[in-house]
Design an enzyme around this catalytic site. Sequence first.
Site, short mmCIF file in Angstrom:
data_model
loop_
_atom_site.label_atom_id
_atom_site.label_comp_id
_atom_site.label_asym_id
_atom_site.label_seq_id
_atom_site.Cartn_x
_atom_site.Cartn_y
_atom_site.Cartn_z
N GLU A 1 47.77 32.65 37.29
CA GLU A 1 46.53 33.44 37.24
C GLU A 1 46.08 33.59 35.79
O GLU A 1 46.54 34.51 35.10
CB GLU A 1 46.77 34.84 37.82
CG GLU A 1 47.08 34.87 39.30
CD GLU A 1 46.57 36.16 39.91
OE1 GLU A 1 45.86 36.09 40.92
OE2 GLU A 1 46.85 37.24 39.38
N GLU B 1 47.42 42.72 35.34
CA GLU B 1 46.95 44.11 35.25
C GLU B 1 48.12 45.08 35.08
O GLU B 1 47.95 46.20 34.59
CB GLU B 1 46.10 44.46 36.48
CG GLU B 1 44.72 43.80 36.40
CD GLU B 1 44.02 43.60 37.73
OE1 GLU B 1 44.40 44.21 38.73
OE2 GLU B 1 43.07 42.78 37.75
N LYS C 1 44.27 45.24 45.50
CA LYS C 1 44.27 46.13 44.32
C LYS C 1 44.09 47.59 44.75
O LYS C 1 44.55 47.95 45.83
CB LYS C 1 43.22 45.66 43.31
CG LYS C 1 43.41 44.19 42.96
CD LYS C 1 42.68 43.73 41.73
CE LYS C 1 42.97 42.25 41.51
NZ LYS C 1 42.35 41.73 40.29
N SER D 1 39.29 34.64 40.52
CA SER D 1 37.94 34.37 41.03
C SER D 1 37.90 33.27 42.09
O SER D 1 36.95 32.48 42.14
CB SER D 1 36.99 34.04 39.87
OG SER D 1 36.88 35.16 39.01
N ASN E 1 44.96 40.22 47.43
CA ASN E 1 45.42 41.28 46.55
C ASN E 1 44.32 42.33 46.56
O ASN E 1 43.33 42.20 45.84
CB ASN E 1 45.66 40.73 45.14
CG ASN E 1 46.04 41.83 44.16
OD1 ASN E 1 46.28 42.96 44.55
ND2 ASN E 1 46.09 41.49 42.87
N GLY F 1 38.78 38.45 38.10
CA GLY F 1 37.70 39.42 38.24
C GLY F 1 36.47 39.10 37.42
O GLY F 1 35.56 39.91 37.31
N HIS G 1 51.84 40.90 37.75
CA HIS G 1 50.38 40.73 37.67
C HIS G 1 49.90 41.15 36.28
O HIS G 1 50.41 42.11 35.71
CB HIS G 1 49.70 41.56 38.75
CG HIS G 1 48.25 41.21 38.91
ND1 HIS G 1 47.30 41.63 38.01
CD2 HIS G 1 47.62 40.46 39.83
CE1 HIS G 1 46.12 41.14 38.39
NE2 HIS G 1 46.29 40.42 39.48
P1 PGA Z 1 40.15 38.04 41.50
O1 PGA Z 1 41.62 38.66 41.30
O2 PGA Z 1 40.20 37.16 42.71
O3 PGA Z 1 39.26 39.25 41.70
O4 PGA Z 1 39.82 37.30 40.27
C1 PGA Z 1 42.76 37.87 41.49
C2 PGA Z 1 43.98 38.69 41.17
O5 PGA Z 1 43.90 39.57 40.30
O6 PGA Z 1 45.04 38.48 41.77
#
Ligand code: PGA
Length: 255
Positions: free
Chosen positions: A167, A97, A11, A212, A9, A173, A95
């Site tokens: 998730e 976000e 982003k 993460s 991903n 993150g 997601h």
């Molecule tokens: P991350 O993000 O690996 O940076 O924690 C995962 C995601 O948001 O899908």
Amino acid sequence: MRRKLVVANRKMNGSLSSNKAFLEGLLIGTQDFPNADYSVCMPHPYLFQAEAILKNSPITWGGQNMSRYESGAYTGSVSPGMIKEFGCEYVIIGHSERRQRGHDTDHAIGERFEVAIKAGLKPIFCMGETLEEYEDGITDVVTIRQLNAVIEEIGVKGLAGGVLAYEPVWAIGTGKAASPEHAQNILSFLRGHIELLDADIAENIRILYGGSVKADNAAKLFSMPDIDGGLVGGASLNTDEFVAICQAASNVYES
Ligand code: PGA
């Protein structure tokens, strides 16, 4: 048997030149790891580039979100048909976000799952609890509510066309991944919930863990029986690290 799937991903990161280096590096880097599936979810403007570089390779690509409408007066939105036109296999929906900042409701995300499948895309449906919900011990309540919103929309059999991803918001993150045991517990719980409705779907649907995932924790996470791979944000910005995660997924079958 379910094959592991590792999805980048990316982003809101990248540029034409850095994407080129990443995608070409991935093509070369994963050549020796044929036992798992890999996909890259790019920002929409770069889908044409992913298609140009990855077509005719085993690596697939996808979008990171989509509108639930086919077309119309939705300034700034991208339709499922548009994403499909660039050869995408997957599209991420739900997601955190987007749930938090885009105010997506459970119901709207459920609708999107169905719309994605109708457009020929495989939705990667994300669910997970916030830190507060985790501390309150209601991860199961929250994830089931999110999953049920999709099942209500498309029926349990409709899940077959997509991928699920657990998730936890507190792990995204932050560098603090869920422990393999916690992730396994939740995934097994979610699979068990689906199994009550349809054993076949439960057995075959891929459920990923995201939050993460890094080169140094991927092998342990992927060794868990219900973790069918990872959705990888930050660690997908470094080609070598992402390739190492792909290697961990491919090598699970050898251990
Ligand atoms: P991350 O993000 O690996 O940076 O924690 C995962 C995601 O948001 O899908």
